[in-house]
Design a protein around this motif. Structure first.
Motif, PDB file in Angstrom:
ATOM      1  N   ASP A 122      -4.850   1.124   1.305  1.00  0.00           N
ATOM      2  CA  ASP A 122      -3.800   0.131   1.582  1.00  0.00           C
ATOM      3  C   ASP A 122      -4.014  -1.116   0.728  1.00  0.00           C
ATOM      4  OD1 ASP A 122      -2.673   1.790   3.535  1.00  0.00           O
ATOM      5  OD2 ASP A 122      -3.738   0.793   5.191  1.00  0.00           O
ATOM      6  N   ASP A 123      -5.266  -1.548   0.631  1.00  0.00           N
ATOM      7  CA  ASP A 123      -5.592  -2.727  -0.175  1.00  0.00           C
ATOM      8  C   ASP A 123      -5.299  -2.494  -1.653  1.00  0.00           C
ATOM      9  OD1 ASP A 123      -6.452  -3.915   2.196  1.00  0.00           O
ATOM     10  OD2 ASP A 123      -8.598  -3.679   1.738  1.00  0.00           O
ATOM     11  N   LEU A 124      -5.565  -1.280  -2.139  1.00  0.00           N
ATOM     12  CA  LEU A 124      -5.287  -0.959  -3.535  1.00  0.00           C
ATOM     13  C   LEU A 124      -3.784  -1.044  -3.805  1.00  0.00           C
ATOM     14  CD1 LEU A 124      -6.114  -0.029  -6.358  1.00  0.00           C
ATOM     15  CD2 LEU A 124      -6.031   2.332  -5.510  1.00  0.00           C
ATOM     16  N   LEU A 125      -2.991  -0.472  -2.933  1.00  0.00           N
ATOM     17  CA  LEU A 125      -1.544  -0.559  -3.119  1.00  0.00           C
ATOM     18  C   LEU A 125      -1.086  -2.018  -3.093  1.00  0.00           C
ATOM     19  CD1 LEU A 125       1.278   0.571  -3.446  1.00  0.00           C
ATOM     20  CD2 LEU A 125       1.318   1.015  -0.980  1.00  0.00           C
ATOM     21  N   ALA A 126      -1.638  -2.820  -2.200  1.00  0.00           N
ATOM     22  CA  ALA A 126      -1.263  -4.242  -2.121  1.00  0.00           C
ATOM     23  C   ALA A 126      -1.613  -4.966  -3.421  1.00  0.00           C
ATOM     24  CB  ALA A 126      -1.949  -4.907  -0.932  1.00  0.00           C
ATOM     25  N   ALA A 127      -2.771  -4.680  -3.985  1.00  0.00           N
ATOM     26  CA  ALA A 127      -3.166  -5.322  -5.243  1.00  0.00           C
ATOM     27  C   ALA A 127      -2.249  -4.893  -6.385  1.00  0.00           C
ATOM     28  CB  ALA A 127      -4.626  -4.990  -5.568  1.00  0.00           C
ATOM     29  N   ILE A 128      -1.896  -3.613  -6.421  1.00  0.00           N
ATOM     30  CA  ILE A 128      -0.984  -3.127  -7.455  1.00  0.00           C
ATOM     31  C   ILE A 128       0.387  -3.768  -7.266  1.00  0.00           C
ATOM     32  CG2 ILE A 128       0.249  -1.088  -8.309  1.00  0.00           C
ATOM     33  CD1 ILE A 128      -2.362   0.503  -7.725  1.00  0.00           C
ATOM     34  N   ARG A 129       0.837  -3.855  -6.034  1.00  0.00           N
ATOM     35  CA  ARG A 129       2.137  -4.470  -5.749  1.00  0.00           C
ATOM     36  C   ARG A 129       2.170  -5.904  -6.262  1.00  0.00           C
ATOM     37  NH1 ARG A 129       2.441  -3.529  -0.532  1.00  0.00           N
ATOM     38  NH2 ARG A 129       3.771  -1.727  -0.749  1.00  0.00           N
ATOM     39  N   LYS A 130       1.071  -6.652  -6.044  1.00  0.00           N
ATOM     40  CA  LYS A 130       1.005  -8.063  -6.458  1.00  0.00           C
ATOM     41  C   LYS A 130       0.616  -8.217  -7.928  1.00  0.00           C
ATOM     42  CE  LYS A 130      -1.696  -8.928  -2.942  1.00  0.00           C
ATOM     43  NZ  LYS A 130      -2.650  -9.596  -2.069  1.00  0.00           N
ATOM     44  N   GLN A 131       0.402  -7.097  -8.597  1.00  0.00           N
ATOM     45  CA  GLN A 131       0.008  -7.060 -10.003  1.00  0.00           C
ATOM     46  C   GLN A 131      -1.288  -7.828 -10.251  1.00  0.00           C
ATOM     47  OE1 GLN A 131       3.997  -8.047 -11.752  1.00  0.00           O
ATOM     48  NE2 GLN A 131       3.726  -6.012 -12.686  1.00  0.00           N
ATOM     49  N   GLU A 132      -2.244  -7.649  -9.342  1.00  0.00           N
ATOM     50  CA  GLU A 132      -3.559  -8.276  -9.453  1.00  0.00           C
ATOM     51  C   GLU A 132      -4.563  -7.253  -9.983  1.00  0.00           C
ATOM     52  OE1 GLU A 132      -4.442  -9.954  -5.605  1.00  0.00           O
ATOM     53  OE2 GLU A 132      -2.902 -11.498  -5.836  1.00  0.00           O
ATOM     54  N   ALA A 133      -4.691  -7.218 -11.300  1.00  0.00           N
ATOM     55  CA  ALA A 133      -5.509  -6.206 -11.963  1.00  0.00           C
ATOM     56  C   ALA A 133      -6.976  -6.298 -11.562  1.00  0.00           C
ATOM     57  CB  ALA A 133      -5.364  -6.325 -13.481  1.00  0.00           C
ATOM     58  N   ASP A 134      -7.545  -7.496 -11.520  1.00  0.00           N
ATOM     59  CA  ASP A 134      -8.963  -7.636 -11.153  1.00  0.00           C
ATOM     60  C   ASP A 134      -9.211  -7.131  -9.742  1.00  0.00           C
ATOM     61  OD1 ASP A 134      -9.576  -8.743 -13.623  1.00  0.00           O
ATOM     62  OD2 ASP A 134      -9.475 -10.820 -12.901  1.00  0.00           O
ATOM     63  N   GLU A 135      -8.321  -7.472  -8.826  1.00  0.00           N
ATOM     64  CA  GLU A 135      -8.468  -7.032  -7.441  1.00  0.00           C
ATOM     65  C   GLU A 135      -8.318  -5.520  -7.334  1.00  0.00           C
ATOM     66  OE1 GLU A 135      -9.224  -7.402  -3.349  1.00  0.00           O
ATOM     67  OE2 GLU A 135      -9.630  -8.697  -5.056  1.00  0.00           O
ATOM     68  N   ALA A 136      -7.365  -4.945  -8.060  1.00  0.00           N
ATOM     69  CA  ALA A 136      -7.184  -3.492  -8.056  1.00  0.00           C
ATOM     70  C   ALA A 136      -8.451  -2.799  -8.551  1.00  0.00           C
ATOM     71  CB  ALA A 136      -5.983  -3.106  -8.914  1.00  0.00           C
ATOM     72  N   GLU A 137      -9.047  -3.334  -9.600  1.00  0.00           N
ATOM     73  CA  GLU A 137     -10.286  -2.751 -10.120  1.00  0.00           C
ATOM     74  C   GLU A 137     -11.412  -2.858  -9.097  1.00  0.00           C
ATOM     75  OE1 GLU A 137     -13.568  -3.361 -13.657  1.00  0.00           O
ATOM     76  OE2 GLU A 137     -11.589  -4.256 -13.916  1.00  0.00           O
ATOM     77  N   ASN A 138     -11.545  -4.009  -8.456  1.00  0.00           N
ATOM     78  CA  ASN A 138     -12.599  -4.183  -7.451  1.00  0.00           C
ATOM     79  C   ASN A 138     -12.426  -3.223  -6.286  1.00  0.00           C
ATOM     80  OD1 ASN A 138     -13.787  -6.279  -8.902  1.00  0.00           O
ATOM     81  ND2 ASN A 138     -12.643  -7.858  -7.822  1.00  0.00           N
TER      82      ASN A 138
END
Length: 147
Positions: free
Chosen positions: A116-132
């Protein structure tokens, strides 16, 4: 045709590799995929990701297939067919060889929260967060595999 040869060559290489090497390669690949998906995703990609994640929560398919389909959708959201194809070969190898070890842990509440967190990071276009987050997902899988 070249695509099939590529898949066979990568698959053969994976069969010759040790598990820690495969897991390291998966982590490196998924980190870049998560970053690129966060940057390049479209609204259509988001809908596909949301549907795939909903299937994960509902465990619609057998084994870990729903999880693999979600991650394949993340790879497609990079809009890089080479990365997407490479990911599909790697994840098929993981699925074929490690499904029994991952099956129960893959869908527990901690794992699903990370997705769920990964999808949220992708939705917000937060690349660093998606990687983490993808690092945490792969670490979660690795603990399940090596435990």
């Amino acid at each position: 045709m070249a695509s099939d040869r590529f898949a066979v060559a990568v698959s053969n290489r994976l069969k010759e590799s040790e598990l820690p090497q495969i897991l390291e390669a998966r982590l490196a690949l998924e980190k870049e995929i998560a970053r690129l998906a966060a940057v390049k995703r479209t609204d259509e990609d988001l809908k596909e990701l949301e549907n795939a994640l909903e299937d994960c929560h509902g465990r619609v398919r057998q084994g870990i297939e729903d999880d693999m389909l979600f991650h394949a959708a993340v790879a497609r959201a990079t809009h890089n067919p080479v990365l997407s194809e490479l990911y599909n070969v790697v994840i098929r190898h993981v699925q074929e060889n490690l499904e029994k070890l991952l099956q129960e842990k893959q869908y527990d509440s901690g794992a699903m929260k990370l997705h769920d967190d990964l999808l949220a990071a992708i939705r917000k276009q937060e690349a660093d967060e998606a990687e983490n987050i993808i690092v945490k997902i792969v670490e979660f899988d690795t603990v399940s595999i090596t435990a």
